[in-house]
Each structure stands twice: as C-alpha cells, then as structure tokens.
Design a protein around this motif. Structure first.
Motif, PDB file in Angstrom:
ATOM      1  N   THR A  11       2.378 -10.341   0.252  1.00 20.87           N
ATOM      2  CA  THR A  11       3.025  -9.628   1.356  1.00 20.87           C
ATOM      3  C   THR A  11       4.413  -9.214   0.880  1.00 20.87           C
ATOM      4  N   TYR A  12       4.754  -7.926   1.044  1.00 19.33           N
ATOM      5  CA  TYR A  12       6.123  -7.508   0.719  1.00 19.33           C
ATOM      6  C   TYR A  12       7.046  -8.073   1.791  1.00 19.33           C
ATOM      7  N   SER A  13       8.164  -8.650   1.360  1.00 19.08           N
ATOM      8  CA  SER A  13       9.075  -9.192   2.372  1.00 19.08           C
ATOM      9  C   SER A  13       9.869  -8.040   2.973  1.00 19.08           C
ATOM     10  N   SER A  26       0.020  -8.219   5.242  1.00 18.50           N
ATOM     11  CA  SER A  26      -0.370  -8.635   3.901  1.00 18.50           C
ATOM     12  C   SER A  26      -0.984  -7.430   3.176  1.00 18.50           C
ATOM     13  N   VAL A  27      -0.609  -7.236   1.904  1.00 17.68           N
ATOM     14  CA  VAL A  27      -1.125  -6.096   1.137  1.00 17.68           C
ATOM     15  C   VAL A  27      -2.377  -6.493   0.346  1.00 17.68           C
ATOM     16  N   LEU A  28      -2.411  -7.732  -0.165  1.00 14.09           N
ATOM     17  CA  LEU A  28      -3.602  -8.246  -0.850  1.00 14.09           C
ATOM     18  C   LEU A  28      -4.000  -9.561  -0.180  1.00 14.09           C
ATOM     19  N   GLY A  45      -9.606   2.640  -5.868  1.00 13.57           N
ATOM     20  CA  GLY A  45      -9.407   2.424  -4.434  1.00 13.57           C
ATOM     21  C   GLY A  45      -8.536   3.542  -3.917  1.00 13.57           C
ATOM     22  N   LYS A  46      -8.572   3.713  -2.601  1.00 15.20           N
ATOM     23  CA  LYS A  46      -7.797   4.812  -2.039  1.00 15.20           C
ATOM     24  C   LYS A  46      -6.302   4.551  -2.170  1.00 15.20           C
ATOM     25  N   SER A  47      -5.520   5.597  -1.938  1.00 13.53           N
ATOM     26  CA  SER A  47      -4.076   5.469  -1.958  1.00 13.53           C
ATOM     27  C   SER A  47      -3.650   4.428  -0.922  1.00 13.53           C
ATOM     28  N   GLY A  48      -2.783   3.515  -1.333  1.00 18.67           N
ATOM     29  CA  GLY A  48      -2.274   2.501  -0.403  1.00 18.67           C
ATOM     30  C   GLY A  48      -3.164   1.271  -0.297  1.00 18.67           C
ATOM     31  N   SER A  49      -4.269   1.219  -1.093  1.00 21.89           N
ATOM     32  CA  SER A  49      -5.177   0.061  -0.991  1.00 21.89           C
ATOM     33  C   SER A  49      -4.603  -1.177  -1.678  1.00 21.89           C
ATOM     34  N   GLY A  50      -3.586  -1.003  -2.524  1.00 20.68           N
ATOM     35  CA  GLY A  50      -2.940  -2.162  -3.148  1.00 20.68           C
ATOM     36  C   GLY A  50      -3.120  -2.236  -4.659  1.00 20.68           C
ATOM     37  N   LYS A  51      -3.549  -1.145  -5.296  1.00 19.08           N
ATOM     38  CA  LYS A  51      -3.843  -1.181  -6.735  1.00 19.08           C
ATOM     39  C   LYS A  51      -2.586  -1.495  -7.558  1.00 19.08           C
ATOM     40  N   SER A  52      -1.500  -0.754  -7.289  1.00 19.22           N
ATOM     41  CA  SER A  52      -0.278  -0.978  -8.088  1.00 19.22           C
ATOM     42  C   SER A  52       0.283  -2.374  -7.825  1.00 19.22           C
ATOM     43  N   THR A  53       0.193  -2.811  -6.588  1.00  9.21           N
ATOM     44  CA  THR A  53       0.685  -4.156  -6.251  1.00  9.21           C
ATOM     45  C   THR A  53      -0.100  -5.195  -7.055  1.00  9.21           C
ATOM     46  N   PHE A  54      -1.420  -5.000  -7.140  1.00  5.04           N
ATOM     47  CA  PHE A  54      -2.276  -5.916  -7.906  1.00  5.04           C
ATOM     48  C   PHE A  54      -1.845  -5.944  -9.373  1.00  5.04           C
ATOM     49  N   PHE A  92       3.373   2.323 -17.111  1.00  8.05           N
ATOM     50  CA  PHE A  92       3.508   2.936 -15.791  1.00  8.05           C
ATOM     51  C   PHE A  92       2.827   4.302 -15.743  1.00  8.05           C
ATOM     52  N   GLN A  93       2.670   4.814 -14.519  1.00  6.25           N
ATOM     53  CA  GLN A  93       2.174   6.188 -14.373  1.00  6.25           C
ATOM     54  C   GLN A  93       3.172   7.135 -15.031  1.00  6.25           C
ATOM     55  N   TYR A  94       2.714   8.173 -15.651  1.00  6.50           N
ATOM     56  CA  TYR A  94       3.570   9.141 -16.347  1.00  6.50           C
ATOM     57  C   TYR A  94       4.635   8.418 -17.206  1.00  6.50           C
ATOM     58  N   SER A 205      -7.825   4.065 -11.934  1.00  6.39           N
ATOM     59  CA  SER A 205      -8.336   5.427 -12.077  1.00  6.39           C
ATOM     60  C   SER A 205      -8.844   5.953 -10.747  1.00  6.39           C
ATOM     61  N   HIS A 206      -8.631   7.258 -10.545  1.00  6.52           N
ATOM     62  CA  HIS A 206      -9.233   7.937  -9.393  1.00  6.52           C
ATOM     63  C   HIS A 206     -10.405   8.797  -9.857  1.00  6.52           C
ATOM     64  N   GLN A 207     -10.692   8.765 -11.159  1.00  5.54           N
ATOM     65  CA  GLN A 207     -11.740   9.621 -11.743  1.00  5.54           C
ATOM     66  C   GLN A 207     -13.011   8.805 -11.918  1.00  5.54           C
TER      67      GLN A 207
HETATM   68  N1  LIG Z   1       8.167  -2.100  -2.390  1.00  7.13           N
HETATM   69  C1  LIG Z   1       7.400  -2.077  -1.297  1.00  7.13           C
HETATM   70  N2  LIG Z   1       7.853  -2.541  -0.098  1.00  7.13           N
HETATM   71  C2  LIG Z   1       7.078  -2.548   0.999  1.00  7.13           C
HETATM   72  N3  LIG Z   1       5.797  -2.094   1.023  1.00  7.13           N
HETATM   73  C3  LIG Z   1       5.294  -1.608  -0.126  1.00  7.13           C
HETATM   74  C4  LIG Z   1       6.062  -1.568  -1.340  1.00  7.13           C
HETATM   75  N4  LIG Z   1       5.289  -1.023  -2.315  1.00  7.13           N
HETATM   76  C5  LIG Z   1       4.099  -0.735  -1.739  1.00  7.13           C
HETATM   77  N5  LIG Z   1       4.102  -1.087  -0.436  1.00  7.13           N
HETATM   78  C6  LIG Z   1       2.977  -0.942   0.513  1.00  7.13           C
HETATM   79  O1  LIG Z   1       1.899  -1.739   0.036  1.00  7.13           O
HETATM   80  C7  LIG Z   1       0.657  -1.069   0.220  1.00  7.13           C
HETATM   81  C8  LIG Z   1      -0.064  -0.954  -1.129  1.00  7.13           C
HETATM   82  O2  LIG Z   1       0.713  -0.133  -1.977  1.00  7.13           O
HETATM   83  P1  LIG Z   1       0.309   0.123  -3.507  1.00  7.13           P
HETATM   84  O3  LIG Z   1       1.376   0.955  -4.120  1.00  7.13           O
HETATM   85  O4  LIG Z   1      -0.027  -1.166  -4.158  1.00  7.13           O
HETATM   86  O5  LIG Z   1      -1.031   0.983  -3.303  1.00  7.13           O
HETATM   87  P2  LIG Z   1      -1.845   1.858  -4.353  1.00  7.13           P
HETATM   88  O6  LIG Z   1      -3.288   1.558  -4.091  1.00  7.13           O
HETATM   89  O7  LIG Z   1      -1.351   1.634  -5.733  1.00  7.13           O
HETATM   90  O8  LIG Z   1      -1.513   3.337  -3.885  1.00  7.13           O
HETATM   91  P3  LIG Z   1      -1.442   4.717  -4.747  1.00  7.13           P
HETATM   92  O9  LIG Z   1      -2.858   5.035  -5.211  1.00  7.13           O
HETATM   93  O10 LIG Z   1      -0.967   5.712  -3.731  1.00  7.13           O
HETATM   94  O11 LIG Z   1      -0.482   4.532  -5.884  1.00  7.13           O
HETATM   95  C9  LIG Z   1       0.981   0.278   0.860  1.00  7.13           C
HETATM   96  O12 LIG Z   1       0.775   0.156   2.243  1.00  7.13           O
HETATM   97  C10 LIG Z   1       2.447   0.475   0.551  1.00  7.13           C
HETATM   98  O13 LIG Z   1       3.066   1.216   1.567  1.00  7.13           O
END
Ligand SMILES: Nc1ncnc2c1ncn2[C@@H]1O[C@H](COP(=O)(O)OP(=O)(O)OP(=O)(O)O)[C@@H](O)[C@H]1O
Length: 294
Positions: A11-13, A26-28, A45-54, A92-94, A205-207
């Motif tokens: 969870t992001y604080s 909670s994000v994951l 996974g779709k945008s915002g699903s939590g991939k980068s956080t993972f 990182f991306q790019y 990947s989105h492909q």
């Molecule tokens: N630094 C942050 N502070 C608070 N919330 C965040 C932060 N970074 C991401 N989030 C939220 O956490 C959720 C997951 O974000 P994340 O970037 O992990 O998704 P993603 O699947 O990688 O998306 P994308 O494909 O668009 O890059 C989203 O709802 C996002 O708004």
C-alpha cells in the motif's frame, strides 16, 4: 537466484492524515509466487494494475507493507542484507532518457564508480558488458550516447545494468517505442543473455505476440492480484481469460490455429505470419499438383 514472494501486499502511504474509513487502498494483495533462476518471465496487465509497483518491490526500491520477499531464502528487507538487491538489475521504461555521460564508455561504467576499480578492470568489465549487448567496443566506446539510434541507446542502457553482473534483469516495457527490427534484435539479445549468462529475465509487456514468442511463463496481473500464472500459449488462447482482460487473441496464436484448421501442421505455436503464409502457399501448391496429376 530464486525469488520468493510470501503473502506480499503493498500500500502506498499517504502523506496527509486520512480518516480511518478512507485508508489508502492496497495496490498488491497477498501475492504468493516463486521465480526460479533462469526463467524468461513476462508480466502483463492493464494500466494501473500494479506491474511497476511489483517490479519495484522485487528490486527493493519499495518494501512490502505485508509479507516477505526472499532472495535465495533471505529477506533483504529485514536481514540487513540490502546488498542482495544489487544482484538484480533494473531497466526503467525508455532507459535512454537516463543516459547522460559524454561517451558510451563512461555511461556504461557509471555504476562501477563506487567499487574503486583500476582502469584496466573497469575496461575489462565494460568490454564484457558491451559484448553481451553486441555493441562493438572499439566502434562505440568513444561515441556520444546521444548520437546513437534508439535501439543502440537502449543497448547502452542495458549494458549499464549488465556491467554490474546481475543475476536477474528486470525490464519495464523494454520494447516500447522501438521498431520491429530493433524489437527483434533486443529479444535475440535477451535470449542470448538468458542462455549464456544464465540471467533470469523479467519484463513488463503490453504486446501479447511478444509474450507468446519470448516468454516461458506469463504472470497476468489484475487489480493487484495475479489471476493467471503459467504457459503464455495456454493462458492467451483461453477465451474466458481474454474476455476478462478485454484482450484480443494474439495474432501468432490465430495463425497457428488457422494452420491446424487447414490441416497444415507447423509443429510450432510461435510461427510468424510470414512463415504461415509460406506454409499455406506450399500446401496449396501441393494440393494443385495433386489435382493436376489426377
Ligand atoms: N508513488 C505512488 N503513490 C501513490 N500511488 C501510486 C504511486 N505509484 C503508483 N500508484 C498507484 O498504484 C497503482 C498501481 O500503479 P503501477 O504504476 O504499479 O501500475 P502499472 O500496472 O505499472 O501501470 P502502467 O501500465 O500504467 O505503468 C495505481 O493505482 C497508481 O495510481
């Protein structure tokens, strides 16, 4: 390196104080999985699903708010072994946007600065990393990273991670913005590093075609949960799964299905449209010859 996630949540604080009823979401959620050494694993996974956080949790940029991440059985977040995260390279991306040194050599060597190596050892390591990403040392070492092609810049950025000799390489959408030729070349490179250096490779990947063609395992993330984990071909040919994500069947699988329906066996689920066209043309020509012979 084996990576294990045991009941991991994140969870992001929130900076501002929030009322108890509006706690940060909670994000994951409660993730349990194991990634074995040497896997080629895609995360979708779709945008915002939590991939980068993972990915950031795996690299130690973020620490789980629940559960544990174990690297070769050790929790680097609580065991005073944060150095274990150094064995994971993160791209990182790019990544080419983060190139900043005047020469390719200096850019790749940047991460070695703190190790206080002799010039000779540094050069050996940079040579090895450039060889791994197939950039000729003499041709590229003194060039400005800014005057390279998109694919070459990305190779320099990958060499900057590889020079630190990681055991795992994480890439956030490595082919974004690259043309077909550079995408193919980049995956040839990743396969080679996976095979020759034994690197575990994880990428977002989105492909879907890219995933079928290059991943041995797919993790599909939806709203912070992995709802599928397994063979990309099996997962991405399941209509119920594709429906749940609103995804189209990857063209590479449609082509392979079409060939099967026509009775043309390619023995390969990863046949390209060009190879499929050749196979269909050959089958038609054979069919024509049989008719003429009758
Ligand atoms: N630094 C942050 N502070 C608070 N919330 C965040 C932060 N970074 C991401 N989030 C939220 O956490 C959720 C997951 O974000 P994340 O970037 O992990 O998704 P993603 O699947 O990688 O998306 P994308 O494909 O668009 O890059 C989203 O709802 C996002 O708004």
């Amino acid at each position: 390196m084996q990576i294990q996630l045991v009941n991991v949540s994140f969870t992001y604080s929130k900076k501002k104080k929030r009322a108890a009823s509006t706690a940060a979401p909670s994000v994951l959620h409660h993730i349990n999985l194991t990634i074995q050494s040497g896997e080629m694993l895609a995360i979708a996974g779709k945008s915002g699903s939590g991939k980068s956080t993972f990915l950031q949790l795996l690299k130690g940029f973020l620490a789980p708010t629940g559960g544990q991440i174990l690297l070769d059985g050790i929790d680097p977040n609580t065991s005073k072994r944060p150095d274990l995260f150094d064995q994971i390279g993160y791209i990182f991306q790019y990544p080419e946007h983060q190139l900043f040194s005047p020469t390719v050599f200096e850019d790749i060597a940047f991460g070695l600065q703190s190790a206080k190596l002799t010039r000779e050892i540094k050069e050996q390591k940079v040579r090895k990393a450039m060889k791994a990403v197939q950039l000729d040392y003499d041709e590229f070492k003194d060039r400005s990273p800014f005057e390279l092609s998109g694919g070459e810049k990305r190779r320099v950025a990958i060499a900057g991670a590889v020079v630190l000799e990681p055991r795992v390489l994480i890439l956030d959408e490595p082919t974004a913005g690259l043309d077909l030729q550079s995408r193919t070349a980049l995956f040839d490179l990743l396969h080679q590093m996976n095979e020759e250096l034994g690197l575990t490779i994880l990428w977002v990947s989105h492909q879907l075609d890219e995933i079928v063609n290059h991943a041995c395992r797919l993790l599909a993330l939806k709203k912070g949960e992995f709802i599928a984990d397994g063979s990309p071909v099996a997962i991405l040919s399941d209509p119920a799964f594709l429906n749940a994500f609103g995804w189209e069947e990857p063209s590479v699988l449609i082509v392979s299905r079409l060939l099967k329906e026509l009775g043309i066996t390619s023995g390969n689920d990863r046949i390209s449209p060009e190879e499929a066209a050749d196979a269909i043309a050959a089958a038609l020509s054979l069919h024509q010859q049989q008719i003429t012979a009758k």
